[in-house]
Design a protein around this motif. Structure first.
Motif, PDB file in Angstrom:
ATOM      1  N   UNK A 190      26.055  22.727 -37.963  1.00 33.02           N
ATOM      2  CA  UNK A 190      25.969  21.295 -38.223  1.00 33.02           C
ATOM      3  C   UNK A 190      27.127  20.619 -37.493  1.00 33.02           C
ATOM      4  N   UNK A 191      26.810  19.643 -36.677  1.00 31.13           N
ATOM      5  CA  UNK A 191      27.832  18.899 -35.940  1.00 31.13           C
ATOM      6  C   UNK A 191      27.665  17.414 -36.234  1.00 31.13           C
ATOM      7  N   UNK A 244      30.451  23.841 -28.413  1.00 29.80           N
ATOM      8  CA  UNK A 244      30.004  22.527 -28.874  1.00 29.80           C
ATOM      9  C   UNK A 244      29.831  21.583 -27.681  1.00 29.80           C
ATOM     10  N   UNK A 245      30.732  21.695 -26.714  1.00 26.73           N
ATOM     11  CA  UNK A 245      30.606  20.867 -25.514  1.00 26.73           C
ATOM     12  C   UNK A 245      29.298  21.169 -24.796  1.00 26.73           C
ATOM     13  N   UNK A 251      23.525  14.890 -24.645  1.00 29.91           N
ATOM     14  CA  UNK A 251      23.731  13.573 -25.252  1.00 29.91           C
ATOM     15  C   UNK A 251      25.039  12.911 -24.806  1.00 29.91           C
ATOM     16  N   UNK A 252      25.757  13.550 -23.915  1.00 29.13           N
ATOM     17  CA  UNK A 252      26.982  12.937 -23.414  1.00 29.13           C
ATOM     18  C   UNK A 252      28.133  13.908 -23.360  1.00 29.13           C
ATOM     19  N   UNK A 253      29.248  13.435 -22.831  1.00 27.63           N
ATOM     20  CA  UNK A 253      30.471  14.228 -22.709  1.00 27.63           C
ATOM     21  C   UNK A 253      31.186  14.274 -24.049  1.00 27.63           C
ATOM     22  N   UNK A 254      31.463  15.463 -24.523  1.00 26.11           N
ATOM     23  CA  UNK A 254      32.128  15.617 -25.817  1.00 26.11           C
ATOM     24  C   UNK A 254      33.493  14.937 -25.820  1.00 26.11           C
TER      25      UNK A 254
END
Length: 542
Positions: A190-191, A244-245, A251-254
């Motif tokens: 879960x993030x 995670x990155x 969806x984009x850059x962490x």
């Protein structure tokens, strides 16, 4: 050590969202309640994230309005397949019973709001940093031993105890209830993140058998992803910044996001065989755990609170016999289990076992959308089990109106004689309500019946059709602005008795009002005499 009251009406173990709602509902009824929690602070990591219109309505009963917490209304839920594209959709735009059909929220905000509301009640006590050690049930009370740490303990006497202490509930263990069901074999990462560069405004399930990914928007510029772990993937690896990155890269850059939470969980589908034993009751995750695929985990716990609390209040205050508490398990457990079954079914759609199963399952779902009746089952949430009871604290049978006894009555906007506009639940009050539709039900009642109803905590409310202005209308007369009740549910001249949790107890034509009220009161098993309530009734009808 805090100066604790030596005795309370109800002791609540656990001050999460369900326990805090239980305490608020009891306090609104004037019950002397104490809630304890081993944690001294609200847990800041997001957990539950979805509430439906039923949950928002229960929070309304607990004194929490939509403006008290930030929410995001969800217009639709999409289910996507990598091969077939959009194969399933749920329409959640709009409102039902005066609230949005589906919202996301930030759980710490809700918990803080519930705790702040508790502080406004003189009959409520919140004690944090305290853990239940054990309890002993006596004939007319429970003796609970509380651990304050450093060898300090106190014993509190309570007439009833409610365990809202989560999935690992000590209360459940102490009453010997097994937690039967299934633990899913799959782990999920879960993030939760804020400031996502390419935000969405809805909920989507990416139903890829290789790695299913539920993804949703939340208040405070937040979004959540849930990534199913593949065989061989370990917690430490999945929670690493590098992993995670990689997972969030679509969806984009962490580096542009703020990661608030990253944790690996395993989902469960479990329920007890009984929601209580003697003077001890279970609520929320202590009684049942629902997989998250339909967003009903916390909602189910709030339904528990609404069902149980008014019954406890009526028994504690002598308005009903203790045996009505047996109906808590009788009413709530079947519905909770039905929701778990629906969540498991949705889980099969979200995480198919193989590419072939995914293609077959999702293909059939896509084809079913071409059949209007099947499409409505899913898209309009007709597949969702209705919160209606087969057995319980209501008069069985059905009259000729569209009301369903044992189900929750609809809610709509109504206008008072002074032009005030309110939601109908707010005008029904905290007790039993006799609703007269297009008629003043007071005029149909004998004096003795009206007095008995008042002694049982009852009030009488007239719902008039829009624009209706009756001569000598009672003070509690409200116009149905949306046509929710008249003519949608009932004909003019109909009456219904409604419980404090808004469940319909009995209904019929106003000519039968005396019988309807008497049969409703008989369910309480103990129509006690209370002169103060008689005086209150006289004031209300003056």
């Amino acid at each position: 050590m805090e100066a604790l009251p030596p005795a309370v009406d109800v002791l609540v173990v656990g001050c999460g969202p369900v326990g805090a709602t239980v305490a608020n509902l009891l306090a609104r009824h004037g019950v002397k309640v104490m809630v304890v929690d081993r944690s001294t602070e609200v847990f800041m990591g997001p957990r539950a994230i979805a509430l439906d219109n039923e949950a928002l309505r229960i929070l309304q009963l607990a004194g929490i309005g939509e403006r008290d917490i930030e929410t995001v209304a969800i217009p639709y839920v999409h289910m996507r397949s990598p091969k077939l594209g959009l194969f399933g959709k749920v329409n959640s735009l709009g409102s039902l019973d005066g609230h949005p059909k589906l919202v996301t929220f930030y759980q710490p905000d809700l918990e803080r709001c519930l705790r702040a509301r508790l502080e406004t009640y003189s009959c409520a006590e919140v004690v944090l940093g305290v853990q239940l050690k054990s309890f002993m049930e006596e004939r007319d009370h429970v003796l609970a031993s509380l651990d304050f740490g450093h060898g300090r303990t106190r014993v509190v006497r309570a007439r009833y105890l409610v365990g809202a202490d989560g999935a690992s509930s000590l209360v459940r263990q102490l009453i010997g209830q097994e937690f039967k069901g299934k633990t899913f074999a799959e782990d999920w990462l879960i993030v939760d993140a804020r400031q996502v560069p390419r935000p969405i405004d809805h909920i989507e399930f990416i139903c890829d058998h290789r790695r299913p990914i539920p993804h949703m928007v939340a208040p405070g510029n937040r979004e959540r992803w849930e990534f199913m772990l593949r065989p061989g993937e370990r917690r430490e690896e999945m929670e690493s910044e590098t992993r995670i990155r990689e997972l969030l890269s679509p969806w984009g850059n962490v580096e542009d996001m703020i990661i608030e939470r990253k944790a690996v969980h395993r989902f469960h589908a479990r329920a007890v065989d009984a929601f209580g034993k003697g003077r001890v009751f279970l609520a929320g995750d202590a009684a049942h755990i629902t997989p998250p695929f339909v967003g009903q985990g916390l909602v189910a716990g709030l339904r528990d609170a609404a069902n149980l609390c008014w019954k406890l209040a009526w028994v504690v205050q002598g308005r009903a016999a203790p045996r009505i508490l047996d109906t808590y398990d009788e009413e709530r457990r079947p519905h909770a289990k039905a929701m778990i079954k629906l969540a498991k079914l949705m889980g099969k759609l979200v995480m198919p076992r193989s590419g072939a199963v995914a293609l077959l399952t999702h293909g059939l779902m896509r084809l079913s959308r071409r059949v209007p009746r099947l499409r409505a089952q899913f898209e309009e949430l007709q597949i969702k089990p209705k919160n209606a009871f087969g057995r319980g604290l209501f008069v069985k049978g059905r009259a000729s109106a569209k009301l369903v006894r044992g189900a929750v009555i609809a809610q709509g906007w109504v206008r008072g004689l002074d032009g005030t506009t309110r939601l109908s639940d707010d005008v029904l009050g905290q007790g039993l309500a006799l609703m007269g539709f297009g008629i003043d039900a007071t005029s149909s009642l004998e004096h003795a019946t009206a007095a008995a109803f008042a002694r049982a905590g009852g009030s009488i409310v007239q719902i008039a059709h829009r624009g209706q202005r009756l001569h000598l209308a009672p003070r509690d007369s409200w116009e149905d602005l949306e046509g929710i009740f008249l003519p949608g549910l009932v004909p003019v001249g109909w009456v219904a008795v409604v419980r404090p949790d808004r469940t319909i107890v009995h209904d019929g034509p106003a000519t039968d009002a005396n019988r309807i009220v008497r049969e409703s009161l008989a369910l309480l098993c103990n129509p006690v005499s209370a002169p103060t309530l008689q005086a209150e009734y006289a004031i209300r009808t003056a």
